[in-house]
Design an enzyme around this catalytic site. Structure first.
Site, PDB file in Angstrom:
ATOM      1  N   LYS A   1     -23.591 -47.785 -12.858  1.00 54.40           N
ATOM      2  CA  LYS A   1     -23.935 -46.449 -13.491  1.00 54.40           C
ATOM      3  C   LYS A   1     -25.213 -46.014 -12.456  1.00 54.40           C
ATOM      4  O   LYS A   1     -25.139 -44.914 -12.244  1.00 54.40           O
ATOM      5  CB  LYS A   1     -24.633 -46.982 -14.946  1.00 54.40           C
ATOM      6  CG  LYS A   1     -23.732 -47.454 -15.851  1.00 54.40           C
ATOM      7  CD  LYS A   1     -24.290 -47.672 -17.264  1.00 54.40           C
ATOM      8  CE  LYS A   1     -25.394 -48.728 -17.066  1.00 54.40           C
ATOM      9  NZ  LYS A   1     -24.885 -50.374 -16.982  1.00 54.40           N
TER      10      LYS A   1
ATOM     11  N   ARG B   1     -27.745 -47.217 -25.816  1.00 51.35           N
ATOM     12  CA  ARG B   1     -26.995 -48.499 -25.829  1.00 51.35           C
ATOM     13  C   ARG B   1     -26.708 -49.142 -27.100  1.00 51.35           C
ATOM     14  O   ARG B   1     -26.165 -50.171 -27.162  1.00 51.35           O
ATOM     15  CB  ARG B   1     -28.190 -49.403 -25.059  1.00 51.35           C
ATOM     16  CG  ARG B   1     -27.909 -49.818 -23.576  1.00 51.35           C
ATOM     17  CD  ARG B   1     -29.237 -50.630 -23.256  1.00 51.35           C
ATOM     18  NE  ARG B   1     -28.569 -51.391 -22.157  1.00 51.35           N
ATOM     19  CZ  ARG B   1     -29.008 -50.989 -20.775  1.00 51.35           C
ATOM     20  NH1 ARG B   1     -29.375 -50.117 -20.318  1.00 51.35           N
ATOM     21  NH2 ARG B   1     -28.658 -52.032 -19.728  1.00 51.35           N
TER      22      ARG B   1
ATOM     23  N   ARG C   1     -26.725 -58.931  -6.253  1.00 56.29           N
ATOM     24  CA  ARG C   1     -27.782 -58.053  -5.889  1.00 56.29           C
ATOM     25  C   ARG C   1     -29.276 -58.810  -5.965  1.00 56.29           C
ATOM     26  O   ARG C   1     -30.145 -58.269  -5.174  1.00 56.29           O
ATOM     27  CB  ARG C   1     -27.779 -57.205  -6.916  1.00 56.29           C
ATOM     28  CG  ARG C   1     -28.778 -55.917  -7.045  1.00 56.29           C
ATOM     29  CD  ARG C   1     -28.536 -54.881  -8.156  1.00 56.29           C
ATOM     30  NE  ARG C   1     -28.616 -55.520  -9.257  1.00 56.29           N
ATOM     31  CZ  ARG C   1     -28.259 -54.694 -10.473  1.00 56.29           C
ATOM     32  NH1 ARG C   1     -28.115 -53.425 -10.307  1.00 56.29           N
ATOM     33  NH2 ARG C   1     -28.314 -55.498 -11.591  1.00 56.29           N
TER      34      ARG C   1
ATOM     35  N   ARG D   1     -31.862 -58.910  -8.363  1.00 57.33           N
ATOM     36  CA  ARG D   1     -32.856 -58.086  -8.996  1.00 57.33           C
ATOM     37  C   ARG D   1     -33.508 -59.302  -9.859  1.00 57.33           C
ATOM     38  O   ARG D   1     -33.039 -60.267 -10.106  1.00 57.33           O
ATOM     39  CB  ARG D   1     -32.249 -57.084  -9.909  1.00 57.33           C
ATOM     40  CG  ARG D   1     -33.415 -56.022 -10.321  1.00 57.33           C
ATOM     41  CD  ARG D   1     -32.807 -54.774 -11.022  1.00 57.33           C
ATOM     42  NE  ARG D   1     -32.346 -54.854 -12.167  1.00 57.33           N
ATOM     43  CZ  ARG D   1     -31.205 -54.245 -12.856  1.00 57.33           C
ATOM     44  NH1 ARG D   1     -30.920 -53.041 -12.331  1.00 57.33           N
ATOM     45  NH2 ARG D   1     -30.778 -54.586 -14.155  1.00 57.33           N
TER      46      ARG D   1
ATOM     47  N   ARG E   1     -27.128 -60.542 -20.802  1.00 56.44           N
ATOM     48  CA  ARG E   1     -26.939 -58.872 -20.731  1.00 56.44           C
ATOM     49  C   ARG E   1     -25.557 -58.570 -20.694  1.00 56.44           C
ATOM     50  O   ARG E   1     -25.173 -57.595 -21.699  1.00 56.44           O
ATOM     51  CB  ARG E   1     -27.298 -58.553 -19.419  1.00 56.44           C
ATOM     52  CG  ARG E   1     -28.798 -58.285 -19.296  1.00 56.44           C
ATOM     53  CD  ARG E   1     -29.278 -58.044 -17.826  1.00 56.44           C
ATOM     54  NE  ARG E   1     -29.006 -57.316 -16.858  1.00 56.44           N
ATOM     55  CZ  ARG E   1     -28.576 -57.247 -15.663  1.00 56.44           C
ATOM     56  NH1 ARG E   1     -29.001 -58.583 -14.971  1.00 56.44           N
ATOM     57  NH2 ARG E   1     -27.993 -56.137 -15.080  1.00 56.44           N
TER      58      ARG E   1
HETATM   59  P1  AP5 Z   1     -25.481 -50.526 -10.404  1.00 55.85           P
HETATM   60  O1  AP5 Z   1     -25.173 -49.190  -9.859  1.00 55.85           O
HETATM   61  O2  AP5 Z   1     -26.824 -51.312 -10.325  1.00 55.85           O
HETATM   62  O3  AP5 Z   1     -24.825 -50.764 -11.617  1.00 55.85           O
HETATM   63  P2  AP5 Z   1     -25.611 -50.471 -13.005  1.00 55.85           P
HETATM   64  O4  AP5 Z   1     -24.386 -50.399 -14.094  1.00 55.85           O
HETATM   65  O5  AP5 Z   1     -26.498 -49.606 -13.184  1.00 55.85           O
HETATM   66  O6  AP5 Z   1     -25.903 -52.132 -13.551  1.00 55.85           O
HETATM   67  P3  AP5 Z   1     -27.355 -52.790 -14.131  1.00 55.85           P
HETATM   68  O7  AP5 Z   1     -27.291 -54.082 -13.745  1.00 55.85           O
HETATM   69  O8  AP5 Z   1     -28.567 -51.772 -13.333  1.00 55.85           O
HETATM   70  O9  AP5 Z   1     -27.403 -52.154 -15.463  1.00 55.85           O
HETATM   71  P4  AP5 Z   1     -28.044 -52.705 -16.583  1.00 55.85           P
HETATM   72  O10 AP5 Z   1     -27.435 -51.919 -17.832  1.00 55.85           O
HETATM   73  O11 AP5 Z   1     -27.904 -54.140 -16.878  1.00 55.85           O
HETATM   74  O12 AP5 Z   1     -29.639 -52.524 -16.230  1.00 55.85           O
HETATM   75  P5  AP5 Z   1     -30.678 -51.486 -16.573  1.00 55.85           P
HETATM   76  O13 AP5 Z   1     -31.452 -51.262 -15.379  1.00 55.85           O
HETATM   77  O14 AP5 Z   1     -30.113 -50.194 -17.425  1.00 55.85           O
HETATM   78  O15 AP5 Z   1     -24.622 -51.502  -9.515  1.00 55.85           O
HETATM   79  C1  AP5 Z   1     -24.613 -52.975  -9.517  1.00 55.85           C
HETATM   80  C2  AP5 Z   1     -24.202 -53.551  -8.246  1.00 55.85           C
HETATM   81  O16 AP5 Z   1     -22.915 -53.357  -7.866  1.00 55.85           O
HETATM   82  C3  AP5 Z   1     -25.408 -53.096  -6.999  1.00 55.85           C
HETATM   83  O17 AP5 Z   1     -25.599 -53.991  -6.085  1.00 55.85           O
HETATM   84  C4  AP5 Z   1     -24.154 -51.910  -6.396  1.00 55.85           C
HETATM   85  O18 AP5 Z   1     -24.516 -51.754  -4.972  1.00 55.85           O
HETATM   86  C5  AP5 Z   1     -22.964 -52.705  -6.478  1.00 55.85           C
HETATM   87  N1  AP5 Z   1     -21.732 -51.721  -6.912  1.00 55.85           N
HETATM   88  C6  AP5 Z   1     -22.010 -50.458  -7.474  1.00 55.85           C
HETATM   89  N2  AP5 Z   1     -20.698 -49.900  -7.547  1.00 55.85           N
HETATM   90  C7  AP5 Z   1     -19.963 -50.641  -6.695  1.00 55.85           C
HETATM   91  C8  AP5 Z   1     -18.499 -50.504  -6.261  1.00 55.85           C
HETATM   92  N3  AP5 Z   1     -17.728 -49.416  -6.674  1.00 55.85           N
HETATM   93  N4  AP5 Z   1     -17.964 -51.409  -5.483  1.00 55.85           N
HETATM   94  C9  AP5 Z   1     -18.636 -52.421  -5.050  1.00 55.85           C
HETATM   95  N5  AP5 Z   1     -20.023 -52.663  -5.650  1.00 55.85           N
HETATM   96  C10 AP5 Z   1     -20.689 -51.747  -6.199  1.00 55.85           C
HETATM   97  O19 AP5 Z   1     -31.284 -52.234 -17.914  1.00 55.85           O
HETATM   98  C11 AP5 Z   1     -32.238 -53.229 -17.551  1.00 55.85           C
HETATM   99  C12 AP5 Z   1     -32.881 -53.620 -18.763  1.00 55.85           C
HETATM  100  O20 AP5 Z   1     -33.731 -52.770 -19.351  1.00 55.85           O
HETATM  101  C13 AP5 Z   1     -31.956 -54.174 -19.826  1.00 55.85           C
HETATM  102  O21 AP5 Z   1     -31.310 -55.541 -19.810  1.00 55.85           O
HETATM  103  C14 AP5 Z   1     -32.832 -53.968 -20.990  1.00 55.85           C
HETATM  104  O22 AP5 Z   1     -33.695 -55.315 -21.389  1.00 55.85           O
HETATM  105  C15 AP5 Z   1     -33.690 -52.797 -20.916  1.00 55.85           C
HETATM  106  N6  AP5 Z   1     -33.137 -51.314 -21.290  1.00 55.85           N
HETATM  107  C16 AP5 Z   1     -32.624 -50.386 -20.477  1.00 55.85           C
HETATM  108  N7  AP5 Z   1     -32.467 -49.448 -21.076  1.00 55.85           N
HETATM  109  C17 AP5 Z   1     -32.471 -49.776 -22.214  1.00 55.85           C
HETATM  110  C18 AP5 Z   1     -32.115 -49.189 -23.589  1.00 55.85           C
HETATM  111  N8  AP5 Z   1     -31.471 -47.892 -23.731  1.00 55.85           N
HETATM  112  N9  AP5 Z   1     -32.414 -50.011 -24.663  1.00 55.85           N
HETATM  113  C19 AP5 Z   1     -32.994 -51.008 -24.853  1.00 55.85           C
HETATM  114  N10 AP5 Z   1     -33.166 -51.756 -23.611  1.00 55.85           N
HETATM  115  C20 AP5 Z   1     -32.842 -51.124 -22.583  1.00 55.85           C
END
Ligand code: AP5
Length: 192
Positions: free
Chosen positions: A17, A92, A131, A133, A144
């Site tokens: 995403k 979410r 990754r 993080r 997650r």
């Molecule tokens: P990436 O692009 O980072 O994927 P992503 O879907 O954004 O994954 P995240 O792990 O960042 O999502 P998340 O939903 O867990 O975390 P968020 O930050 O929203 O890609 C992942 C990896 O794959 C990268 O290394 C990339 O290079 C690689 N990649 C991408 N595309 C690829 C491809 N086609 N081929 C190969 N490799 C590829 O949330 C974090 C935390 O914040 C949550 O756990 C929660 O605690 C809180 N939070 C955030 N939003 C909310 C909400 N709305 N409500 C409540 N809590 C929230």
């Protein structure tokens, strides 16, 4: 569909995403808004918000809906989001989907599309662990994913029912995924 698109990127942790939102933002001329990134910045800066959410995020759980509503309302009503946005990580939960509708309705706006990035679970885990993080330790990644299945996956059917869902195969090279999303949004040809 209006020129300045209002779209959500929906998908499991690691589905791409954030990667795709950043690429598409420049192509589509709207800001990419990542709620995860907004929260991580607050944690790093040690703001009151950051102090409230740090522990929850480190455990891989969801920040509560009321707090997220404040964060998202403030961000979506800022000047650069008036003409459109790509929202990554929100909504979410079903209540968050309602809040988003309310925020948009207050401004006589509505969502144009929800892009669902479909990626098999074993690939999601592999990507997250590569990754490194802070919340990418294996047990937190699995938590997650569990939280995603329980709280967020129901939104796929919700948006499908509203005719907004665009499914895109996210298990392909990044450029192909970008092209797939643009095609799903009817914006083919905007990525070379
Ligand atoms: P990436 O692009 O980072 O994927 P992503 O879907 O954004 O994954 P995240 O792990 O960042 O999502 P998340 O939903 O867990 O975390 P968020 O930050 O929203 O890609 C992942 C990896 O794959 C990268 O290394 C990339 O290079 C690689 N990649 C991408 N595309 C690829 C491809 N086609 N081929 C190969 N490799 C590829 O949330 C974090 C935390 O914040 C949550 O756990 C929660 O605690 C809180 N939070 C955030 N939003 C909310 C909400 N709305 N409500 C409540 N809590 C929230």
């Amino acid at each position: 569909m209006a020129d300045g698109i209002r779209a959500v990127l929906l998908g499991a942790p690691g589905s791409g995403k954030g990667t795709q939102a950043d690429r598409l933002a420049s192509v589509l001329g709207v800001p990419a808004i990542s709620t995860g990134e907004l929260l991580r910045r607050a944690v790093t800066a040690g703001t009151p918000l950051g102090r409230k959410v740090g522990e929850v995020m480190a455990a891989g759980r969801l920040v509560d809906d009321a707090l997220m509503a404040e964060v998202v309302r403030e961000r979506l009503t800022s000047r650069d989001a008036r003409g459109g946005f790509l929202l990554d990580g929100y909504p979410r939960t079903p209540p968050q989907a309602e809040t988003l509708d309310e925020i948009l309705a207050d401004r006589d706006q509505k969502l144009d599309a929800v892009v669902y990035l479909d990626v098999p679970e074993e690939i999601l885990v592999r990507r997250a662990l590569a990754r490194r993080r802070a919340d990418d330790r294996e047990e937190v990644v699995r938590e997650r994913l569990r939280v995603y299945r329980e709280s967020t996956e129901p939104l796929v059917g919700h948006f499908e029912g509203r005719g907004l869902l665009r499914r895109v195969d996210g298990d392909r090279p990044m450029d192909e995924v970008t092209r797939g999303i643009l095609a799903a949004l009817g914006r083919n040809g905007q990525w070379c």
